[in-house]
Write a protein that holds these residues in place. Structure first.
Motif, PDB file in Angstrom:
ATOM      1  N   PHE A  12       0.840  -1.186   0.000  1.00  0.00           N
ATOM      2  CA  PHE A  12       0.000   0.000   0.000  1.00  0.00           C
ATOM      3  C   PHE A  12       0.878   1.240   0.000  1.00  0.00           C
ATOM      4  CE2 PHE A  12       0.688  -1.071   4.431  1.00  0.00           C
ATOM      5  CZ  PHE A  12       0.840   0.142   5.081  1.00  0.00           C
ATOM      6  N   GLU A  13       0.279   2.343  -0.425  1.00  0.00           N
ATOM      7  CA  GLU A  13       0.947   3.634  -0.404  1.00  0.00           C
ATOM      8  C   GLU A  13       0.329   4.461   0.703  1.00  0.00           C
ATOM      9  OE1 GLU A  13      -0.240   4.689  -4.366  1.00  0.00           O
ATOM     10  OE2 GLU A  13       1.738   4.192  -5.160  1.00  0.00           O
ATOM     11  N   THR A  14       1.130   5.340   1.300  1.00  0.00           N
ATOM     12  CA  THR A  14       0.576   6.287   2.259  1.00  0.00           C
ATOM     13  C   THR A  14       0.657   7.684   1.650  1.00  0.00           C
ATOM     14  OG1 THR A  14       2.652   6.654   3.447  1.00  0.00           O
ATOM     15  CG2 THR A  14       1.234   4.897   4.255  1.00  0.00           C
ATOM     16  N   TYR A  15      -0.324   8.483   2.007  1.00  0.00           N
ATOM     17  CA  TYR A  15      -0.427   9.842   1.482  1.00  0.00           C
ATOM     18  C   TYR A  15      -0.682  10.832   2.603  1.00  0.00           C
ATOM     19  CZ  TYR A  15      -0.887   8.069  -3.276  1.00  0.00           C
ATOM     20  OH  TYR A  15      -0.650   7.479  -4.492  1.00  0.00           O
ATOM     21  N   HIS A  39       9.072  13.712   7.324  1.00  0.00           N
ATOM     22  CA  HIS A  39       8.436  14.846   7.991  1.00  0.00           C
ATOM     23  C   HIS A  39       7.690  14.298   9.203  1.00  0.00           C
ATOM     24  CE1 HIS A  39       5.576  18.105   8.683  1.00  0.00           C
ATOM     25  NE2 HIS A  39       6.362  18.875   7.944  1.00  0.00           N
ATOM     26  N   PRO A  40       7.856  14.896  10.378  1.00  0.00           N
ATOM     27  CA  PRO A  40       7.258  14.331  11.592  1.00  0.00           C
ATOM     28  C   PRO A  40       5.733  14.314  11.612  1.00  0.00           C
ATOM     29  CG  PRO A  40       8.199  16.487  12.028  1.00  0.00           C
ATOM     30  CD  PRO A  40       8.607  16.120  10.637  1.00  0.00           C
ATOM     31  N   VAL A  41       5.089  15.120  10.814  1.00  0.00           N
ATOM     32  CA  VAL A  41       3.626  15.147  10.783  1.00  0.00           C
ATOM     33  C   VAL A  41       3.074  14.306   9.636  1.00  0.00           C
ATOM     34  CG1 VAL A  41       1.604  16.648  10.520  1.00  0.00           C
ATOM     35  CG2 VAL A  41       3.536  17.410  11.897  1.00  0.00           C
ATOM     36  N   LYS A  42       3.743  14.336   8.501  1.00  0.00           N
ATOM     37  CA  LYS A  42       3.240  13.668   7.298  1.00  0.00           C
ATOM     38  C   LYS A  42       3.626  12.198   7.192  1.00  0.00           C
ATOM     39  CE  LYS A  42       3.284  17.808   4.413  1.00  0.00           C
ATOM     40  NZ  LYS A  42       3.801  18.348   3.142  1.00  0.00           N
ATOM     41  N   GLN A  43       4.562  11.737   7.989  1.00  0.00           N
ATOM     42  CA  GLN A  43       5.101  10.384   7.840  1.00  0.00           C
ATOM     43  C   GLN A  43       4.815   9.545   9.087  1.00  0.00           C
ATOM     44  OE1 GLN A  43       5.984   7.507   6.253  1.00  0.00           O
ATOM     45  NE2 GLN A  43       7.115   8.887   4.940  1.00  0.00           N
ATOM     46  N   ILE A  44       4.270   8.344   8.891  1.00  0.00           N
ATOM     47  CA  ILE A  44       3.986   7.472  10.037  1.00  0.00           C
ATOM     48  C   ILE A  44       5.044   6.383  10.229  1.00  0.00           C
ATOM     49  CG2 ILE A  44       1.513   7.862  10.010  1.00  0.00           C
ATOM     50  CD1 ILE A  44       1.208   5.142   8.597  1.00  0.00           C
ATOM     51  N   PHE A  45       5.919   6.196   9.240  1.00  0.00           N
ATOM     52  CA  PHE A  45       6.952   5.164   9.355  1.00  0.00           C
ATOM     53  C   PHE A  45       8.247   5.786   9.864  1.00  0.00           C
ATOM     54  CE2 PHE A  45       4.196   3.627   5.848  1.00  0.00           C
ATOM     55  CZ  PHE A  45       3.658   2.551   6.519  1.00  0.00           C
ATOM     56  N   TYR A  46       8.879   5.113  10.807  1.00  0.00           N
ATOM     57  CA  TYR A  46      10.080   5.651  11.429  1.00  0.00           C
ATOM     58  C   TYR A  46      11.358   4.954  10.972  1.00  0.00           C
ATOM     59  CZ  TYR A  46       8.999   1.670  14.433  1.00  0.00           C
ATOM     60  OH  TYR A  46       8.686   0.427  14.895  1.00  0.00           O
ATOM     61  N   LYS A  47      11.219   3.928  10.123  1.00  0.00           N
ATOM     62  CA  LYS A  47      12.397   3.274   9.555  1.00  0.00           C
ATOM     63  C   LYS A  47      12.007   2.557   8.273  1.00  0.00           C
ATOM     64  CE  LYS A  47      12.139  -0.735  12.684  1.00  0.00           C
ATOM     65  NZ  LYS A  47      12.893  -1.503  13.673  1.00  0.00           N
ATOM     66  N   ASP A  48      13.009   2.088   7.532  1.00  0.00           N
ATOM     67  CA  ASP A  48      12.777   1.520   6.203  1.00  0.00           C
ATOM     68  C   ASP A  48      12.483   0.021   6.181  1.00  0.00           C
ATOM     69  OD1 ASP A  48      13.191   4.047   5.111  1.00  0.00           O
ATOM     70  OD2 ASP A  48      15.343   3.708   4.890  1.00  0.00           O
ATOM     71  N   ARG A  49      12.753  -0.661   7.266  1.00  0.00           N
ATOM     72  CA  ARG A  49      12.434  -2.090   7.364  1.00  0.00           C
ATOM     73  C   ARG A  49      11.965  -2.354   8.785  1.00  0.00           C
ATOM     74  NH1 ARG A  49      13.815  -6.653   4.179  1.00  0.00           N
ATOM     75  NH2 ARG A  49      13.763  -8.583   5.333  1.00  0.00           N
ATOM     76  N   LYS A 100      -4.184  14.141   8.052  1.00  0.00           N
ATOM     77  CA  LYS A 100      -4.549  13.979   6.642  1.00  0.00           C
ATOM     78  C   LYS A 100      -3.820  12.803   6.004  1.00  0.00           C
ATOM     79  CE  LYS A 100      -5.509  18.858   6.411  1.00  0.00           C
ATOM     80  NZ  LYS A 100      -5.162  20.149   5.844  1.00  0.00           N
ATOM     81  N   ILE A 101      -3.398  11.856   6.826  1.00  0.00           N
ATOM     82  CA  ILE A 101      -2.725  10.650   6.345  1.00  0.00           C
ATOM     83  C   ILE A 101      -3.779   9.626   5.949  1.00  0.00           C
ATOM     84  CG2 ILE A 101      -1.258   8.696   7.017  1.00  0.00           C
ATOM     85  CD1 ILE A 101       0.177  10.675   8.930  1.00  0.00           C
ATOM     86  N   TRP A 102      -3.533   8.923   4.853  1.00  0.00           N
ATOM     87  CA  TRP A 102      -4.436   7.845   4.440  1.00  0.00           C
ATOM     88  C   TRP A 102      -3.665   6.843   3.588  1.00  0.00           C
ATOM     89  CZ3 TRP A 102      -6.020   7.259  -0.807  1.00  0.00           C
ATOM     90  CH2 TRP A 102      -5.652   8.309  -1.668  1.00  0.00           C
TER      91      TRP A 102
END
Length: 118
Positions: A12-15, A39-49, A100-102
């Protein structure tokens, strides 16, 4: 993650509104994340794996509380018979009132305008 039904593989993609912020490819025991925005508000993932458990905790944070008194009614409205974070996120697109994340899943042709009403 045995407490929830989990598909073996999906992506899935996050937006943030209509800005793609990440792509998640989920395999049996892990998730690989490509982050396009840090970006601390726009991004929910904190690492790449991350492990499936870590991903599950993030997805769970995008769901309503399992202990709500109206849980049966909410699940019924979604056509679900049990609390399943993967199915709830697919239904709601992980949309929360406070940001506004989905999420957009394979085969979906949606925009922010479509999901902001959810």
């Amino acid at each position: 993650m045995t407490e929830y039904e989990s598909p073996e593989k999906f992506c899935f993609e996050t937006y943030w509104e209509d800005e793609k912020t990440a792509f998640a490819r989920v395999e049996r025991d892990h998730a690989d994340i490509t982050r396009y925005v840090i970006h601390p508000v726009k991004q929910i993932f904190y690492k790449d794996r991350m492990t499936r458990y870590e991903l599950g905790e993030i997805l769970k944070s995008r769901c309503f509380d399992e202990g709500r008194p109206d849980i049966s009614k909410l699940l019924s409205m979604m056509g679900l018979s049990e609390y399943d974070i993967y199915k709830i996120c697919r239904y709601t697109h992980g949309r929360m009132v406070q940001d506004k994340i989905w999420f957009k899943y394979d085969g979906e042709d949606l925009t922010w305008k479509d999901v902001k009403r959810c």
